[in-house]
Structures are given as structure tokens and as C-alpha cells.
Design an enzyme around this catalytic site. Structure first.
Site, mmCIF file in Angstrom:
data_model
loop_
_atom_site.group_PDB
_atom_site.id
_atom_site.type_symbol
_atom_site.label_atom_id
_atom_site.label_comp_id
_atom_site.label_asym_id
_atom_site.label_seq_id
_atom_site.Cartn_x
_atom_site.Cartn_y
_atom_site.Cartn_z
ATOM 1 N N HIS A 293 15.827 -6.001 -25.107
ATOM 2 C CA HIS A 293 16.388 -6.650 -26.293
ATOM 3 C C HIS A 293 17.834 -6.213 -26.410
ATOM 4 O O HIS A 293 18.127 -5.030 -26.594
ATOM 5 C CB HIS A 293 15.609 -6.265 -27.553
ATOM 6 C CG HIS A 293 16.109 -6.966 -28.782
ATOM 7 N ND1 HIS A 293 15.545 -8.146 -29.242
ATOM 8 C CD2 HIS A 293 17.129 -6.675 -29.627
ATOM 9 C CE1 HIS A 293 16.201 -8.547 -30.318
ATOM 10 N NE2 HIS A 293 17.169 -7.662 -30.584
ATOM 11 N N CYS A 294 18.743 -7.159 -26.302
ATOM 12 C CA CYS A 294 20.169 -6.849 -26.278
ATOM 13 C C CYS A 294 20.735 -6.915 -27.699
ATOM 14 O O CYS A 294 20.751 -7.992 -28.315
ATOM 15 C CB CYS A 294 20.912 -7.835 -25.373
ATOM 16 S SG CYS A 294 22.691 -7.514 -25.284
ATOM 17 N N PRO A 295 21.217 -5.798 -28.246
ATOM 18 C CA PRO A 295 21.762 -5.829 -29.612
ATOM 19 C C PRO A 295 23.076 -6.593 -29.708
ATOM 20 O O PRO A 295 23.420 -7.111 -30.777
ATOM 21 C CB PRO A 295 21.961 -4.337 -29.933
ATOM 22 C CG PRO A 295 22.114 -3.674 -28.611
ATOM 23 C CD PRO A 295 21.251 -4.450 -27.661
ATOM 24 N N GLY B 84 21.882 -10.126 -29.709
ATOM 25 C CA GLY B 84 21.034 -10.311 -30.881
ATOM 26 C C GLY B 84 19.727 -10.988 -30.573
ATOM 27 O O GLY B 84 19.133 -11.623 -31.448
#
Length: 357
Positions: free
Chosen positions: A166-168, A171
Site C-alpha cells: 500500500h503506497c502512501p 494513496g
């Protein structure tokens, strides 16, 4: 007056955010996308205003100096499009089930004092991938056995096929259906950083060849060039490192999740089919359509029968000389009828369609 029928995205059980009537699906932390856009657009805007426009007339032949400005703008738009495509599409969400898988459910042995119909089924199964066994786990939230390389994202609250991470900054989850665009985004961002850094250094060189003969005087005349070179140098460690790391993952057909979780296990990689084959799959293979139609109307769902026929249970308290407890359980297609009668202190068991054990 009947209420309008709900669409799939309006009754979505995950934590995603939908826009434009369910046409775009983002992660719950979609606001971080604005930060990423700013980190790209603001430096490029400074580059165009304080560096590129001063180079328009440096290359007299065919006015090639204008190409520096045009390339910066067009390539930035391309990077932003990759960012939005990565963030706004289904990454490969596995459809949820409305009830546990019936074919894997069995029941504990029952006695007269047990709670009838206690559900039990395996939490882990083995499937064969490329001739080797791979374990798949049951997801309590989605009520499905996850396909190989699938994992449940605790942030988006969905099971995602070929889950990478999950890439912050984007998003959202990176998975089977948006990994290609994520890789193109980070690699293109790396090239954009190199381009801005190189042109800014070139502008300093032109200043030194003119009225500012020393590096200090040139940098003092154009502090924006110095700031851009420092910013791009720092950014290169981030996006350049990501590009190198994911190039390695693609060459070995791994995901970030698999690399960090199983690197110490020493297990063979059952998905390794050769470096060229891996790059062809990521970059050129056709992306499968989404398993969800987010704008479709929700169909009335027929109530599923109780798993394995665990049906009605009738109990009567012992209030006289007789008491009857009837349990109907479907086991291997046979109907087991248990009747308890108090006759001279004896219990008779009658079987329907089977033999007494």
C-alpha cells in the site's frame, strides 16, 4: 414512491473513496495524492520560470531552446497521468463472498449436550502453482480463500490480487491491475529528476561562461538552480531507489510483500519464469478487466441456504414422561434423525437412509 436502486459503489464494504459516480476508485488516504502532485508540479513550475525560460535563446538553430521548456511541461503531464491512473483504478480487488465456502465446511461430532452445528473449516489450503504446492489462506473479512499472491490490505480493507504494497504517496494499494502504471510512474519520475538536475546544471555552466565566471557567482545569480539541483538530488535517492528495487523485483518475479516476508525462509520462488518473461508480463501483457462493475445496480440477493443443510433445530424441555429432541443434519447426502424417548430408561436411535454407528 419506490426508492432508486443502489449501485455497487454506494454499498461498498471496503474503505475506498469513489468519485464521478463510481467511475474512479481511490484509497481511503486519497488526500496524500495532493501532496505527491505538489512535490512534482511546484519544482517543475520553478524550473520553467527561473531556468528553462532563460535557455530559450541559447540554441539559435531551429530555436531549440524552446524544446527544453516544452519537454519539461509535456513530460510532467505524462508523469501526472501515470500517477492518477495508478491511484484511480481497481488494483485487482477480489470479490467478497456473502457467506463462508460451503464445500469446505464440516461439523464437529455432536453429543446430546453439544451446541448443534458448530462450523469448522480449514483456514489454510494447498494449491499447485507451476508444479509446486502453495498455501492459500482463508480471509475472515472477505470470506474467501485468497488466490496465490493475494493479501488483505488493512488500510483499504480489501483482498488484492498480486498484492505488492500500500503506497502512501499514491494513496492506494498496488496490485495486479495497477502495478505496471506504478512502475512507469516511479521510473518516469526518476527521469524527470535527472532532466531537471541536468538542465539546471547546464544553465549554471552558461552563466559561468558569461558574466559570472565562478561557481559561487553563478549560483548567487540563480539560487533557484541551486535549490532545484539539491531537491532533485535528494528525490533521486527516493524515486531512483524505488525504480532500482522494483526493477529487481520484476526481474525475479517477486512482490514487495513477498520480498520482505519470505526473504529469510530460503524457499524457492515458484513464480520465477525468466527475467525477459517477467518484464514482458509487467510491461506488455494485457491487463485483465476488473472483477467489479462499480456502477452496476445491486441485484436482490437470494438468501443462501444454511451451509451443509444445518437447518432447524427443535428442542422441547423435559416436562413429563416424554421428551423429544430432533436434529436434522445433512451429512453425505443422508438424513440423520435422532429421537430420544424415555421408555423404561432406554434410548432408541432410528436411522433414516443410513446405518447406526
Amino acid at each position: 414512491m419506490t426508492q432508486p436502486q443502489q449501485r455497487v459503489y454506494q454499498a461498498w464494504k471496503g474503505d475506498n473513496r469513489f468519485f464521478f459516480g463510481g467511475r474512479l476508485i481511490f484509497g481511503p488516504d486519497v488526500k496524500s495524492l495532493g501532496v505527491s502532485v505538489s512535490l512534482i508540479v511546484v519544482p517543475v513550475a520553478f524550473f520553467c520560470v527561473f531556468v528553462a525560460q532563460h535557455l530559450r535563446h541559447r540554441f539559435r538553430t531551429y530555436d531549440a531552446g524552446y524544446a527544453i521548456l516544452v519537454v519539461a511541461v509535456v513530460y510532467t503531464i505524462y508523469v501526472l497521468l501515470l500517477l492518477f491512473v495508478t491511484a484511480g483504478r481497481d488494483p485487482g480487488i477480489v470479490p467478497r463472498a456473502s457467506h463462508p465456502p460451503e464445500e469446505d465446511i464440516h461439523y464437529d461430532d455432536l453429543s446430546l449436550t453439544d451446541t448443534p452445528g458448530r462450523l469448522q473449516f480449514p483456514r489454510v489450503k494447498e494449491v499447485i502453482v507451476n508444479g509446486m504446492p502453495v498455501k492459500v489462506k482463508y480471509c475472515e473479512t472477505c470470506m474467501v480463500y485468497r488466490p496465490p499472491r493475494c493479501s488483505h490490505c488493512s488500510i483499504c480493507n480489501n483482498c488484492v490480487e498480486r498484492f505488492d504494497h500500500h503506497c502512501p504517496w499514491v494513496g492506494r494499494c498496488i496490485g495486479k491491475r495497477n502495478y505496471r502504471y506504478f512502475f512507469l510512474f516511479v521510473s518516469s519520475s526518476t527521469l524527470l529528476c535527472i532532466y531537471v538536475f541536468a538542465i539546471s546544471a547546464l544553465y549554471i555552466k552558461f552563466l559561468m561562461d558569461g558574466d559570472y565566471p565562478t561557481v559561487w557567482k553563478a549560483l548567487k545569480h540563480s539560487p533557484a538552480s541551486l535549490a532545484l539541483m539539491i531537491y532533485c538530488f535528494i528525490s533521486l535517492w527516493f524515486v531512483g531507489g524505488l525504480t532500482g528495487f522494483h526493477t529487481y523485483l520484476i526481474s525475479t518475479n517477486q512482490t514487495t510483500y513477498e520480498n520482505f516476508r519470505y526473504r529469510s525462509d530460503g524457499r524457492p520462488n515458484v513464480y520465477d519464469q525468466g527475467c525477459l518473461s517477467h518484464f514482458q508480463e509487467v510491461v506488455f501483457a494485457k491487463i485483465q478487466p476488473s472483477k467489479h462493475k462499480f456502477r452496476a445496480h445491486i441485484q436482490e440477493e437470494v438468501q443462501a441456504p444454511p451451509a451443509n443443510g444445518a437447518g432447524e433445530v427443535e428442542e422441547e424441555r423435559v416436562g413429563g414422561p416424554r421428551a423429544k429432541v430432533g436434529d436434522d443434519l445433512d451429512i453425505d447426502g443422508d438424513l440423520l434423525k435422532i429421537s430420544q424417548r424415555h421408555k423404561h430408561g432406554d434410548i432408541d436411535i432410528e436411522m433414516g437412509g443410513g446405518d447406526a454407528n
